[in-house]
Design an enzyme around this catalytic site. Structure first.
Site, short mmCIF file in Angstrom:
data_model
loop_
_atom_site.label_atom_id
_atom_site.label_comp_id
_atom_site.label_asym_id
_atom_site.label_seq_id
_atom_site.Cartn_x
_atom_site.Cartn_y
_atom_site.Cartn_z
N LYS A 187 1.06 -1.21 0.01
CA LYS A 187 0.12 0.06 -0.11
C LYS A 187 0.83 1.18 0.29
O LYS A 187 1.56 1.39 0.94
CB LYS A 187 -0.75 0.16 1.34
CG LYS A 187 -2.00 1.50 1.26
CD LYS A 187 -2.73 1.40 2.34
CE LYS A 187 -2.20 2.65 3.19
NZ LYS A 187 -2.14 3.94 2.45
N GLY B 232 7.52 4.51 7.88
CA GLY B 232 6.46 5.43 8.16
C GLY B 232 6.67 5.90 9.48
O GLY B 232 7.98 5.92 10.30
N SER B 233 5.80 6.63 10.37
CA SER B 233 6.20 7.39 11.59
C SER B 233 6.16 6.09 12.43
O SER B 233 5.69 5.11 12.57
CB SER B 233 4.98 8.32 11.84
OG SER B 233 3.67 7.41 11.94
N THR B 234 7.11 6.66 13.47
CA THR B 234 6.90 5.48 14.64
C THR B 234 5.76 5.45 15.33
O THR B 234 5.33 4.22 15.82
CB THR B 234 8.11 6.41 15.80
OG1 THR B 234 9.23 6.60 15.15
CG2 THR B 234 8.31 5.53 17.10
N GLU B 235 4.85 6.56 15.44
CA GLU B 235 3.45 6.21 16.07
C GLU B 235 2.72 5.17 15.35
O GLU B 235 2.26 4.04 16.10
CB GLU B 235 2.86 7.59 15.91
CG GLU B 235 1.83 7.94 16.78
CD GLU B 235 1.09 9.06 16.23
OE1 GLU B 235 1.77 10.02 15.51
OE2 GLU B 235 -0.19 9.35 16.47
N GLY C 234 3.98 2.95 13.56
CA GLY C 234 4.83 1.53 13.70
C GLY C 234 4.33 1.03 14.86
O GLY C 234 4.04 -0.48 15.03
N GLU D 190 11.03 0.54 9.43
CA GLU D 190 11.78 1.91 9.32
C GLU D 190 10.86 3.00 9.60
O GLU D 190 9.97 3.42 9.11
CB GLU D 190 12.02 1.90 7.67
CG GLU D 190 12.63 0.61 7.06
CD GLU D 190 14.33 0.64 7.30
OE1 GLU D 190 14.68 1.60 8.26
OE2 GLU D 190 14.83 -0.05 6.91
N CYS E 121 13.41 10.99 6.50
CA CYS E 121 13.39 10.25 7.75
C CYS E 121 14.70 10.71 8.34
O CYS E 121 14.97 10.65 9.48
CB CYS E 121 12.99 8.88 7.63
SG CYS E 121 14.25 8.06 6.15
N GLU F 74 10.63 14.85 15.64
CA GLU F 74 10.57 14.79 14.50
C GLU F 74 9.56 16.01 13.55
O GLU F 74 8.23 15.76 13.67
CB GLU F 74 10.28 13.48 13.77
CG GLU F 74 10.71 13.56 12.36
CD GLU F 74 10.32 12.23 11.57
OE1 GLU F 74 9.22 11.65 12.09
OE2 GLU F 74 11.38 11.70 10.83
#
Ligand code: TAP
Length: 519
Positions: A224, A276-279, A281, A298, A332, A429
Protein backbone atom coordinates in the site's frame (compact mmCIF):
# COMPACT_ATOMS: atom_id res chain seq x y z
CA UNK A 1 18.79 35.71 23.16
CA UNK A 2 17.11 33.66 25.90
CA UNK A 3 19.11 33.15 29.10
CA UNK A 4 19.31 29.34 28.65
CA UNK A 5 20.90 29.48 25.20
CA UNK A 6 24.48 28.27 24.92
CA UNK A 7 25.36 29.60 21.49
CA UNK A 8 27.71 32.60 21.35
CA UNK A 9 26.16 35.66 19.79
CA UNK A 10 25.53 35.18 16.08
CA UNK A 11 26.83 38.16 14.09
CA UNK A 12 23.98 40.54 13.31
CA UNK A 13 22.86 40.60 9.72
CA UNK A 14 25.17 43.04 7.98
CA UNK A 15 23.78 42.69 4.51
CA UNK A 16 20.67 44.26 3.15
CA UNK A 17 19.55 43.91 -0.45
CA UNK A 18 22.10 46.01 -2.29
CA UNK A 19 21.80 47.78 -5.57
CA UNK A 20 24.42 47.17 -8.25
CA UNK A 21 25.81 50.64 -7.51
CA UNK A 22 25.91 49.99 -3.80
CA UNK A 23 27.70 46.70 -4.34
CA UNK A 24 30.25 48.27 -6.71
CA UNK A 25 30.88 50.99 -4.12
CA UNK A 26 31.33 48.33 -1.46
CA UNK A 27 33.85 46.50 -3.60
CA UNK A 28 35.78 49.74 -4.31
CA UNK A 29 35.88 50.43 -0.57
CA UNK A 30 37.15 46.91 0.14
CA UNK A 31 39.80 47.36 -2.54
CA UNK A 32 40.89 50.69 -1.08
CA UNK A 33 41.29 48.93 2.28
CA UNK A 34 43.40 46.28 0.60
CA UNK A 35 40.86 43.47 1.18
CA UNK A 36 38.82 41.36 -1.18
CA UNK A 37 35.10 41.03 -0.59
CA UNK A 38 34.59 37.99 1.67
CA UNK A 39 31.43 36.52 0.15
CA UNK A 40 29.87 36.19 -3.26
CA UNK A 41 26.22 37.07 -2.99
CA UNK A 42 24.16 36.35 -6.05
CA UNK A 43 20.69 36.67 -4.61
CA UNK A 44 19.72 40.11 -5.79
CA UNK A 45 21.87 40.22 -8.90
CA UNK A 46 20.73 37.16 -10.77
CA UNK A 47 17.32 36.39 -12.12
CA UNK A 48 16.48 33.02 -13.62
CA UNK A 49 14.03 32.66 -16.45
CA UNK A 50 11.47 29.94 -15.75
CA UNK A 51 12.67 26.55 -16.97
CA UNK A 52 9.67 24.26 -16.61
CA UNK A 53 10.09 20.56 -17.32
CA UNK A 54 7.72 19.81 -20.14
CA UNK A 55 7.58 16.00 -20.41
CA UNK A 56 4.06 14.57 -20.35
CA UNK A 57 3.48 12.64 -17.09
CA UNK A 58 0.75 10.60 -18.84
CA UNK A 59 -1.63 10.67 -15.93
CA UNK A 60 -4.98 8.91 -16.01
CA UNK A 61 -8.08 10.58 -14.64
CA UNK A 62 -8.70 7.56 -12.41
CA UNK A 63 -6.49 4.82 -10.98
CA UNK A 64 -7.84 1.45 -9.90
CA UNK A 65 -6.29 -1.17 -7.65
CA UNK A 66 -3.65 -3.44 -9.14
CA UNK A 67 -4.48 -7.01 -8.20
CA UNK A 68 -3.48 -10.23 -9.92
CA UNK A 69 -1.79 -8.36 -12.76
CA UNK A 70 -4.85 -6.28 -13.62
CA UNK A 71 -6.32 -2.92 -12.75
CA UNK A 72 -9.53 -3.60 -10.92
CA UNK A 73 -12.25 -1.47 -9.31
CA UNK A 74 -12.42 -1.46 -5.50
CA UNK A 75 -15.18 -3.47 -3.87
CA UNK A 76 -16.49 -0.34 -2.13
CA UNK A 77 -16.71 1.54 -5.46
CA UNK A 78 -15.15 4.51 -3.65
CA UNK A 79 -12.35 6.78 -4.88
CA UNK A 80 -10.46 9.64 -3.25
CA UNK A 81 -8.68 12.61 -4.79
CA UNK A 82 -4.96 13.00 -5.30
CA UNK A 83 -3.94 16.66 -5.10
CA UNK A 84 -0.95 18.43 -6.63
CA UNK A 85 0.54 20.17 -3.56
CA UNK A 86 2.19 22.84 -5.71
CA UNK A 87 -1.11 24.25 -7.02
CA UNK A 88 -3.82 22.48 -4.96
CA UNK A 89 -5.42 21.09 -8.14
CA UNK A 90 -6.80 17.57 -8.45
CA UNK A 91 -4.47 15.23 -10.29
CA UNK A 92 -6.48 12.03 -10.37
CA UNK A 93 -8.94 9.82 -8.50
CA UNK A 94 -7.51 6.88 -6.60
CA UNK A 95 -9.35 3.70 -5.65
CA UNK A 96 -10.09 3.27 -1.97
CA UNK A 97 -9.30 -0.36 -1.20
CA UNK A 98 -10.80 -2.11 1.83
CA UNK A 99 -10.96 -5.54 3.48
CA UNK A 100 -12.30 -7.59 0.53
CA UNK A 101 -9.71 -6.04 -1.80
CA UNK A 102 -6.89 -6.83 0.62
CA UNK A 103 -8.15 -10.44 0.80
CA UNK A 104 -8.24 -10.68 -3.00
CA UNK A 105 -4.70 -9.31 -3.21
CA UNK A 106 -3.39 -11.87 -0.71
CA UNK A 107 -5.15 -14.73 -2.54
CA UNK A 108 -3.53 -13.61 -5.81
CA UNK A 109 -0.11 -13.26 -4.19
CA UNK A 110 -0.33 -16.66 -2.52
CA UNK A 111 -1.25 -18.30 -5.81
CA UNK A 112 1.59 -16.52 -7.62
CA UNK A 113 4.08 -17.57 -4.95
CA UNK A 114 3.59 -21.22 -5.91
CA UNK A 115 5.48 -20.58 -9.15
CA UNK A 116 7.46 -17.37 -8.47
CA UNK A 117 8.98 -18.79 -5.29
CA UNK A 118 10.23 -21.88 -7.17
CA UNK A 119 11.39 -20.10 -10.31
CA UNK A 120 15.18 -20.19 -10.76
CA UNK A 121 16.72 -16.94 -9.52
CA UNK A 122 18.22 -16.16 -12.90
CA UNK A 123 14.71 -16.13 -14.40
CA UNK A 124 13.33 -13.87 -11.66
CA UNK A 125 16.31 -11.58 -12.21
CA UNK A 126 15.31 -11.08 -15.85
CA UNK A 127 11.97 -9.61 -14.81
CA UNK A 128 13.66 -7.22 -12.38
CA UNK A 129 16.13 -6.11 -15.07
CA UNK A 130 13.23 -5.54 -17.42
CA UNK A 131 11.39 -3.39 -14.86
CA UNK A 132 14.54 -1.31 -14.30
CA UNK A 133 15.12 -0.82 -18.03
CA UNK A 134 11.49 0.07 -18.74
CA UNK A 135 11.58 2.60 -15.92
CA UNK A 136 14.73 4.14 -17.40
CA UNK A 137 12.97 4.39 -20.76
CA UNK A 138 10.16 6.38 -19.14
CA UNK A 139 12.34 8.23 -16.62
CA UNK A 140 11.30 11.78 -17.52
CA UNK A 141 7.62 10.92 -17.52
CA UNK A 142 7.98 9.32 -14.08
CA UNK A 143 10.02 12.23 -12.72
CA UNK A 144 7.31 14.70 -13.73
CA UNK A 145 4.55 12.50 -12.31
CA UNK A 146 6.44 12.11 -9.00
CA UNK A 147 7.02 15.85 -8.75
CA UNK A 148 3.37 16.64 -9.45
CA UNK A 149 2.16 14.08 -6.95
CA UNK A 150 4.59 14.84 -4.13
CA UNK A 151 5.69 18.48 -4.65
CA UNK A 152 9.43 17.74 -4.61
CA UNK A 153 11.62 19.59 -7.14
CA UNK A 154 12.04 18.05 -10.57
CA UNK A 155 15.81 18.21 -10.10
CA UNK A 156 15.43 15.66 -7.29
CA UNK A 157 12.96 13.32 -8.97
CA UNK A 158 14.97 13.44 -12.20
CA UNK A 159 18.41 13.01 -10.62
CA UNK A 160 17.64 11.02 -7.50
CA UNK A 161 14.23 9.37 -7.00
CA UNK A 162 13.76 7.81 -10.42
CA UNK A 163 17.39 6.75 -11.08
CA UNK A 164 17.68 5.34 -7.55
CA UNK A 165 14.46 3.40 -7.99
CA UNK A 166 15.86 1.86 -11.18
CA UNK A 167 19.19 1.25 -9.44
CA UNK A 168 17.46 -0.81 -6.72
CA UNK A 169 15.78 -3.02 -9.32
CA UNK A 170 19.08 -3.43 -11.19
CA UNK A 171 20.99 -4.20 -8.01
CA UNK A 172 18.52 -6.81 -6.81
CA UNK A 173 18.24 -8.31 -10.29
CA UNK A 174 21.95 -8.94 -9.92
CA UNK A 175 21.39 -10.75 -6.62
CA UNK A 176 18.58 -12.98 -7.87
CA UNK A 177 20.91 -15.63 -9.33
CA UNK A 178 23.48 -15.35 -6.53
CA UNK A 179 21.30 -16.02 -3.53
CA UNK A 180 23.61 -18.78 -2.29
CA UNK A 181 25.98 -15.95 -1.27
CA UNK A 182 23.39 -14.15 0.86
CA UNK A 183 24.17 -16.40 3.80
CA UNK A 184 27.25 -18.47 3.02
CA UNK A 185 26.94 -22.04 4.27
CA UNK A 186 23.14 -21.78 4.59
CA UNK A 187 20.35 -21.81 2.02
CA UNK A 188 18.28 -18.64 1.86
CA UNK A 189 14.66 -19.43 0.96
CA UNK A 190 11.76 -17.02 0.34
CA UNK A 191 9.26 -16.42 3.13
CA UNK A 192 6.06 -16.43 1.04
CA UNK A 193 3.77 -13.42 0.74
CA UNK A 194 4.90 -10.17 2.31
CA UNK A 195 2.76 -7.16 3.27
CA UNK A 196 4.32 -3.73 2.75
CA UNK A 197 3.20 -0.20 3.62
CA UNK A 198 5.16 2.88 2.54
CA UNK A 199 5.11 6.65 3.21
CA UNK A 200 4.73 9.65 0.91
CA UNK A 201 8.16 11.25 1.10
CA UNK A 202 9.90 9.04 -1.51
CA UNK A 203 6.96 7.23 -3.10
CA UNK A 204 8.86 5.43 -5.86
CA UNK A 205 12.08 4.88 -3.97
CA UNK A 206 10.41 3.45 -0.85
CA UNK A 207 8.47 1.12 -3.12
CA UNK A 208 11.72 -0.05 -4.76
CA UNK A 209 13.36 -0.55 -1.35
CA UNK A 210 10.51 -2.89 -0.47
CA UNK A 211 9.63 -4.68 -3.69
CA UNK A 212 13.05 -5.23 -5.30
CA UNK A 213 14.61 -7.33 -2.48
CA UNK A 214 11.34 -9.14 -1.75
CA UNK A 215 10.94 -10.22 -5.38
CA UNK A 216 14.61 -11.06 -5.94
CA UNK A 217 14.41 -13.44 -2.99
CA UNK A 218 11.30 -15.11 -4.43
CA UNK A 219 8.55 -13.56 -2.34
CA UNK A 220 5.29 -12.09 -3.63
CA UNK A 221 3.92 -8.82 -2.28
CA UNK A 222 0.85 -6.85 -1.30
CA UNK A 223 1.80 -3.17 -1.02
CA UNK A 224 0.00 0.00 0.00
CA UNK A 225 1.39 3.41 -0.98
CA UNK A 226 0.62 6.48 1.15
CA UNK A 227 -2.72 7.97 0.16
CA UNK A 228 -1.10 11.35 -0.63
CA UNK A 229 1.16 9.79 -3.27
CA UNK A 230 -0.22 6.72 -5.05
CA UNK A 231 0.24 7.69 -8.67
CA UNK A 232 3.78 6.56 -9.46
CA UNK A 233 3.22 3.19 -7.75
CA UNK A 234 0.28 2.62 -10.09
CA UNK A 235 2.28 3.84 -13.08
CA UNK A 236 4.94 1.33 -12.11
CA UNK A 237 2.22 -1.32 -12.13
CA UNK A 238 1.85 -0.52 -15.85
CA UNK A 239 5.55 -1.31 -16.19
CA UNK A 240 5.05 -4.59 -14.33
CA UNK A 241 2.46 -5.46 -16.94
CA UNK A 242 4.74 -4.41 -19.80
CA UNK A 243 7.58 -6.44 -18.28
CA UNK A 244 5.32 -9.51 -18.27
CA UNK A 245 5.66 -9.96 -14.51
CA UNK A 246 3.46 -12.96 -13.67
CA UNK A 247 0.05 -11.92 -12.29
CA UNK A 248 -0.14 -11.72 -8.51
CA UNK A 249 3.59 -11.34 -7.87
CA UNK A 250 2.98 -7.68 -7.00
CA UNK A 251 -0.38 -6.34 -5.86
CA UNK A 252 -0.95 -2.69 -5.06
CA UNK A 253 -3.90 -1.81 -2.85
CA UNK A 254 -4.41 1.92 -2.40
CA UNK A 255 -6.55 3.30 0.39
CA UNK A 256 -6.53 4.92 3.81
CA UNK A 257 -4.37 4.03 6.81
CA UNK A 258 -6.93 1.45 7.94
CA UNK A 259 -6.30 -0.49 4.71
CA UNK A 260 -2.61 -0.49 5.63
CA UNK A 261 -3.59 -1.93 9.01
CA UNK A 262 -5.45 -4.78 7.27
CA UNK A 263 -2.43 -5.52 5.06
CA UNK A 264 -0.09 -5.62 8.06
CA UNK A 265 -2.30 -7.83 10.22
CA UNK A 266 -3.38 -10.21 7.43
CA UNK A 267 -2.93 -13.87 8.42
CA UNK A 268 -1.38 -14.73 5.02
CA UNK A 269 1.51 -12.27 5.46
CA UNK A 270 4.66 -14.18 6.40
CA UNK A 271 6.52 -10.92 6.81
CA UNK A 272 5.51 -7.29 7.09
CA UNK A 273 7.65 -4.32 6.18
CA UNK A 274 6.58 -0.84 7.21
CA UNK A 275 8.11 2.55 6.56
CA UNK A 276 6.44 5.49 8.20
CA UNK A 277 6.06 7.26 11.50
CA UNK A 278 7.14 5.73 14.80
CA UNK A 279 3.61 6.29 16.10
CA UNK A 280 1.98 4.14 13.39
CA UNK A 281 4.84 1.62 13.61
CA UNK A 282 3.95 1.05 17.26
CA UNK A 283 0.25 0.60 16.43
CA UNK A 284 1.18 -2.02 13.82
CA UNK A 285 3.51 -3.87 16.18
CA UNK A 286 0.76 -4.06 18.79
CA UNK A 287 -1.67 -5.39 16.18
CA UNK A 288 0.61 -8.28 15.17
CA UNK A 289 2.03 -9.05 18.63
CA UNK A 290 1.88 -12.79 19.26
CA UNK A 291 2.02 -13.74 15.59
CA UNK A 292 5.16 -15.23 14.07
CA UNK A 293 5.40 -12.66 11.28
CA UNK A 294 8.87 -11.45 10.47
CA UNK A 295 9.05 -7.65 10.64
CA UNK A 296 11.01 -4.68 9.39
CA UNK A 297 10.23 -1.23 10.76
CA UNK A 298 11.77 1.86 9.17
CA UNK A 299 10.54 4.73 11.29
CA UNK A 300 11.28 8.35 12.14
CA UNK A 301 14.51 10.18 12.90
CA UNK A 302 16.04 13.33 14.37
CA UNK A 303 19.56 13.19 13.04
CA UNK A 304 22.45 15.27 14.33
CA UNK A 305 24.71 16.85 11.75
CA UNK A 306 27.88 17.64 13.73
CA UNK A 307 30.34 20.29 12.52
CA UNK A 308 33.75 20.60 14.20
CA UNK A 309 35.91 23.71 14.00
CA UNK A 310 38.47 21.98 11.73
CA UNK A 311 35.84 21.07 9.13
CA UNK A 312 35.90 22.55 5.63
CA UNK A 313 33.14 24.99 6.48
CA UNK A 314 31.93 25.83 2.99
CA UNK A 315 31.55 22.14 2.20
CA UNK A 316 29.89 21.59 5.56
CA UNK A 317 27.37 24.33 4.81
CA UNK A 318 26.48 22.59 1.53
CA UNK A 319 26.09 19.35 3.50
CA UNK A 320 23.89 21.02 6.11
CA UNK A 321 21.68 22.52 3.39
CA UNK A 322 21.44 19.18 1.59
CA UNK A 323 20.85 17.43 4.92
CA UNK A 324 17.79 19.44 5.90
CA UNK A 325 16.36 21.08 2.78
CA UNK A 326 16.54 18.09 0.40
CA UNK A 327 12.92 17.07 -0.25
CA UNK A 328 11.80 20.05 1.91
CA UNK A 329 13.23 18.27 4.96
CA UNK A 330 10.61 15.52 4.62
CA UNK A 331 13.29 12.88 4.98
CA UNK A 332 13.48 10.31 7.76
CA UNK A 333 17.26 10.69 7.98
CA UNK A 334 17.26 14.51 7.57
CA UNK A 335 20.00 16.32 9.48
CA UNK A 336 17.41 18.30 11.39
CA UNK A 337 19.67 19.09 14.38
CA UNK A 338 22.83 20.98 13.60
CA UNK A 339 25.43 20.59 16.34
CA UNK A 340 28.14 23.13 15.71
CA UNK A 341 31.44 23.59 17.53
CA UNK A 342 31.30 26.83 19.50
CA UNK A 343 34.39 28.51 18.00
CA UNK A 344 32.85 28.41 14.50
CA UNK A 345 29.16 28.68 15.38
CA UNK A 346 28.82 32.33 14.38
CA UNK A 347 30.66 31.77 11.13
CA UNK A 348 28.63 28.68 10.20
CA UNK A 349 25.29 30.35 10.91
CA UNK A 350 26.31 33.41 8.95
CA UNK A 351 27.34 31.26 5.95
CA UNK A 352 24.13 29.29 6.26
CA UNK A 353 22.03 32.43 6.14
CA UNK A 354 23.86 33.56 3.02
CA UNK A 355 23.30 30.18 1.41
CA UNK A 356 19.61 30.14 2.28
CA UNK A 357 19.13 33.55 0.72
CA UNK A 358 19.92 32.07 -2.69
CA UNK A 359 17.83 28.91 -2.41
CA UNK A 360 15.00 29.11 -4.87
CA UNK A 361 11.63 28.19 -3.39
CA UNK A 362 8.73 27.68 -5.76
CA UNK A 363 7.34 25.71 -8.68
CA UNK A 364 8.71 22.17 -8.28
CA UNK A 365 8.47 21.57 -12.02
CA UNK A 366 10.95 24.41 -12.66
CA UNK A 367 14.44 23.00 -13.14
CA UNK A 368 15.91 25.92 -11.16
CA UNK A 369 13.88 25.20 -8.04
CA UNK A 370 15.75 24.05 -4.92
CA UNK A 371 12.87 23.84 -2.47
CA UNK A 372 9.46 22.69 -3.70
CA UNK A 373 6.08 22.23 -2.03
CA UNK A 374 5.25 20.45 1.23
CA UNK A 375 3.32 17.28 0.45
CA UNK A 376 -0.07 18.30 1.89
CA UNK A 377 -1.99 20.97 3.73
CA UNK A 378 -1.97 18.76 6.86
CA UNK A 379 1.82 18.41 6.79
CA UNK A 380 2.25 22.16 6.21
CA UNK A 381 0.02 22.86 9.24
CA UNK A 382 2.08 20.45 11.37
CA UNK A 383 5.33 22.17 10.39
CA UNK A 384 3.86 25.61 11.07
CA UNK A 385 2.72 24.41 14.47
CA UNK A 386 6.33 23.47 15.24
CA UNK A 387 7.51 26.93 14.15
CA UNK A 388 5.13 28.39 16.74
CA UNK A 389 6.34 25.92 19.37
CA UNK A 390 9.99 26.84 18.69
CA UNK A 391 9.29 30.56 19.04
CA UNK A 392 7.18 30.09 22.19
CA UNK A 393 9.93 27.98 23.75
CA UNK A 394 12.34 30.89 23.29
CA UNK A 395 14.38 29.88 20.24
CA UNK A 396 15.08 32.49 17.60
CA UNK A 397 13.57 31.84 14.17
CA UNK A 398 15.09 33.07 10.91
CA UNK A 399 13.81 32.73 7.36
CA UNK A 400 15.32 34.29 4.24
CA UNK A 401 13.18 36.84 2.44
CA UNK A 402 11.44 34.96 -0.36
CA UNK A 403 8.28 35.27 -2.40
CA UNK A 404 6.15 32.16 -2.16
CA UNK A 405 3.66 31.15 -4.87
CA UNK A 406 0.12 32.28 -4.06
CA UNK A 407 -1.27 28.74 -4.40
CA UNK A 408 0.19 25.54 -3.01
CA UNK A 409 1.76 24.39 0.24
CA UNK A 410 5.05 26.27 0.46
CA UNK A 411 7.27 27.23 3.36
CA UNK A 412 10.58 29.12 3.35
CA UNK A 413 13.63 27.25 4.64
CA UNK A 414 13.85 28.00 8.36
CA UNK A 415 16.64 28.18 10.94
CA UNK A 416 16.26 28.19 14.70
CA UNK A 417 19.17 29.41 16.83
CA UNK A 418 19.30 29.54 20.61
CA UNK A 419 17.95 25.98 20.74
CA UNK A 420 18.59 23.80 23.79
CA UNK A 421 18.30 20.06 24.30
CA UNK A 422 14.95 20.35 26.04
CA UNK A 423 13.23 22.24 23.26
CA UNK A 424 10.64 20.21 21.42
CA UNK A 425 12.11 21.39 18.11
CA UNK A 426 15.34 19.63 19.17
CA UNK A 427 13.60 16.44 20.23
CA UNK A 428 10.65 15.79 17.92
CA UNK A 429 10.62 14.97 14.25
CA UNK A 430 9.24 18.02 12.39
CA UNK A 431 9.55 16.51 8.91
CA UNK A 432 9.90 19.86 7.21
CA UNK A 433 12.52 22.42 6.09
CA UNK A 434 13.36 23.46 9.64
CA UNK A 435 16.84 23.29 11.16
CA UNK A 436 17.42 23.48 14.92
CA UNK A 437 20.92 24.73 15.73
CA UNK A 438 22.71 23.81 18.96
CA UNK A 439 26.35 24.25 19.93
CA UNK A 440 28.94 22.11 21.75
CA UNK A 441 32.43 22.57 23.17
CA UNK A 442 33.97 19.08 23.36
CA UNK A 443 33.78 15.81 21.44
CA UNK A 444 32.11 14.16 24.44
CA UNK A 445 29.46 16.85 24.59
CA UNK A 446 28.78 16.46 20.86
CA UNK A 447 28.32 12.70 21.27
CA UNK A 448 26.09 13.08 24.31
CA UNK A 449 23.89 15.67 22.64
CA UNK A 450 23.71 13.74 19.35
CA UNK A 451 22.62 10.57 21.17
CA UNK A 452 20.16 12.38 23.42
CA UNK A 453 17.13 11.46 21.34
CA UNK A 454 14.61 8.66 21.15
CA UNK A 455 15.62 8.12 17.53
CA UNK A 456 18.77 6.65 15.97
CA UNK A 457 18.53 6.61 12.20
CA UNK A 458 21.42 8.70 10.89
CA UNK A 459 24.09 11.25 11.75
CA UNK A 460 26.69 13.38 10.00
CA UNK A 461 30.20 14.34 11.10
CA UNK A 462 32.26 17.13 9.56
CA UNK A 463 35.91 17.24 10.55
CA UNK A 464 39.39 17.08 9.06
CA UNK A 465 40.53 14.33 11.45
CA UNK A 466 40.10 10.71 10.39
CA UNK A 467 40.57 9.48 13.96
CA UNK A 468 37.75 11.70 15.14
CA UNK A 469 35.47 10.39 12.40
CA UNK A 470 36.17 6.82 13.52
CA UNK A 471 35.54 7.66 17.16
CA UNK A 472 32.30 9.46 16.38
CA UNK A 473 31.08 6.68 14.09
CA UNK A 474 31.65 4.16 16.86
CA UNK A 475 29.94 6.25 19.54
CA UNK A 476 26.95 7.62 17.67
CA UNK A 477 23.83 5.51 18.07
CA UNK A 478 22.67 5.77 14.48
CA UNK A 479 22.15 3.26 11.70
CA UNK A 480 24.07 5.40 9.21
CA UNK A 481 26.88 7.85 9.96
CA UNK A 482 28.04 10.02 7.08
CA UNK A 483 31.46 11.66 7.27
CA UNK A 484 32.08 14.94 5.44
CA UNK A 485 28.97 14.31 3.39
CA UNK A 486 25.26 13.72 4.01
CA UNK A 487 22.31 11.93 2.43
CA UNK A 488 24.37 9.54 0.33
CA UNK A 489 22.55 6.37 -0.68
CA UNK A 490 23.42 3.25 -2.58
CA UNK A 491 21.41 0.06 -3.12
CA UNK A 492 24.36 -1.97 -1.85
CA UNK A 493 24.45 -0.10 1.45
CA UNK A 494 22.06 -1.28 4.17
CA UNK A 495 19.88 1.42 5.70
CA UNK A 496 17.92 1.26 8.96
CA UNK A 497 17.67 2.45 12.51
CA UNK A 498 18.32 2.01 16.19
CA UNK A 499 15.94 2.70 19.08
CA UNK A 500 12.64 4.29 17.99
CA UNK A 501 13.87 4.60 14.41
CA UNK A 502 13.04 0.94 13.99
CA UNK A 503 14.79 -2.31 13.17
CA UNK A 504 15.74 -4.40 10.16
CA UNK A 505 17.72 -3.16 7.19
CA UNK A 506 16.85 -2.24 3.61
CA UNK A 507 19.48 -2.50 0.89
CA UNK A 508 22.57 -4.65 0.55
CA UNK A 509 22.96 -8.24 1.62
CA UNK A 510 21.44 -7.45 5.02
CA UNK A 511 18.28 -6.17 3.36
CA UNK A 512 17.91 -9.40 1.40
CA UNK A 513 18.34 -11.46 4.56
CA UNK A 514 15.30 -9.68 6.00
CA UNK A 515 13.23 -11.24 3.18
CA UNK A 516 14.61 -14.76 3.62
CA UNK A 517 14.45 -17.73 5.92
CA UNK A 518 17.65 -19.67 6.34
CA UNK A 519 17.24 -23.41 5.90
P1 TAP B 1 2.64 7.52 8.47
O1 TAP B 1 1.53 8.42 8.81
O2 TAP B 1 3.13 6.60 9.51
O3 TAP B 1 2.15 6.71 7.19
C1 TAP B 1 2.97 5.77 6.56
C2 TAP B 1 2.10 4.78 5.85
O4 TAP B 1 1.34 4.07 6.80
C3 TAP B 1 1.08 5.41 4.90
O5 TAP B 1 0.91 4.55 3.80
C4 TAP B 1 -0.17 5.43 5.75
O6 TAP B 1 -1.35 5.45 4.99
C5 TAP B 1 -0.04 4.13 6.48
N1 TAP B 1 -0.80 4.03 7.71
C6 TAP B 1 -1.38 5.02 8.45
N2 TAP B 1 -1.99 4.48 9.53
C7 TAP B 1 -1.78 3.14 9.47
C8 TAP B 1 -2.13 2.06 10.31
N3 TAP B 1 -2.83 2.24 11.43
N4 TAP B 1 -1.75 0.81 9.95
C9 TAP B 1 -1.02 0.61 8.83
N5 TAP B 1 -0.66 1.60 8.00
C10 TAP B 1 -1.02 2.85 8.33
O7 TAP B 1 3.91 8.27 7.96
P2 TAP B 1 3.98 9.35 6.83
O8 TAP B 1 3.44 10.61 7.40
O9 TAP B 1 3.42 8.83 5.55
O10 TAP B 1 5.58 9.43 6.60
C11 TAP B 1 6.37 10.16 7.42
C12 TAP B 1 7.07 9.28 8.44
O11 TAP B 1 7.74 8.20 7.79
C13 TAP B 1 8.14 10.04 9.17
O12 TAP B 1 8.06 9.76 10.54
C14 TAP B 1 9.43 9.49 8.59
O13 TAP B 1 10.54 9.59 9.43
C15 TAP B 1 9.07 8.10 8.28
N6 TAP B 1 9.96 7.56 7.24
C16 TAP B 1 10.93 6.69 7.61
C17 TAP B 1 11.79 6.18 6.67
C18 TAP B 1 12.84 5.24 7.12
S1 TAP B 1 13.63 4.43 5.97
N7 TAP B 1 13.11 5.07 8.36
C19 TAP B 1 11.67 6.54 5.34
C20 TAP B 1 10.67 7.42 4.98
C21 TAP B 1 9.81 7.92 5.96
P3 TAP B 1 -2.05 6.86 4.64
O14 TAP B 1 -1.08 7.62 3.84
O15 TAP B 1 -3.21 6.45 3.86
O16 TAP B 1 -2.36 7.51 5.95
Amino acid sequence: MPAHATMPPIPPEKRKPASRNGRAKGRALEKARGRTAPELIFGDLWEFDPAPESADPKLKARYDLFINGEFTVPKSGKYFESINPANERKLAEIASGSGPDVDRAYVAAERAFATWGRMPGRERGKYLYRVARLLQDRAREFAVAETMDNGKPIRETRDFDVPMCAAHFFYHAGWADKLEYVAPGRRAAPLGVVGQVIPWNFPLLMLAWKLAPALAMGNCAVLKPASNTCITALKLAEIFQDAGLPPGVVNIVTGPGSTGGLIMAHPTAAKIAFTGSTEVGKVIMRSVAGSDKKMTMELGGKAANIVFDDAPLDQAVEGIVNGIFFNQGQVCCAGSRLLVHEPVAGQVVSKLRNRLRVLRVGDPLDKNTDVGAIVSRAQLDTIREYLGIGVREGAEMWQPPCRLPSKGYFLPPTLFTGVTQSHRIAQEEIFGPVLSILTFRTVEEAIEKANNTAYGLSAGVWTDKGSRILKMAAELKAGVVWANTFNKFDPASPFGGYKESGFGREGGRQGLLDYAKLV
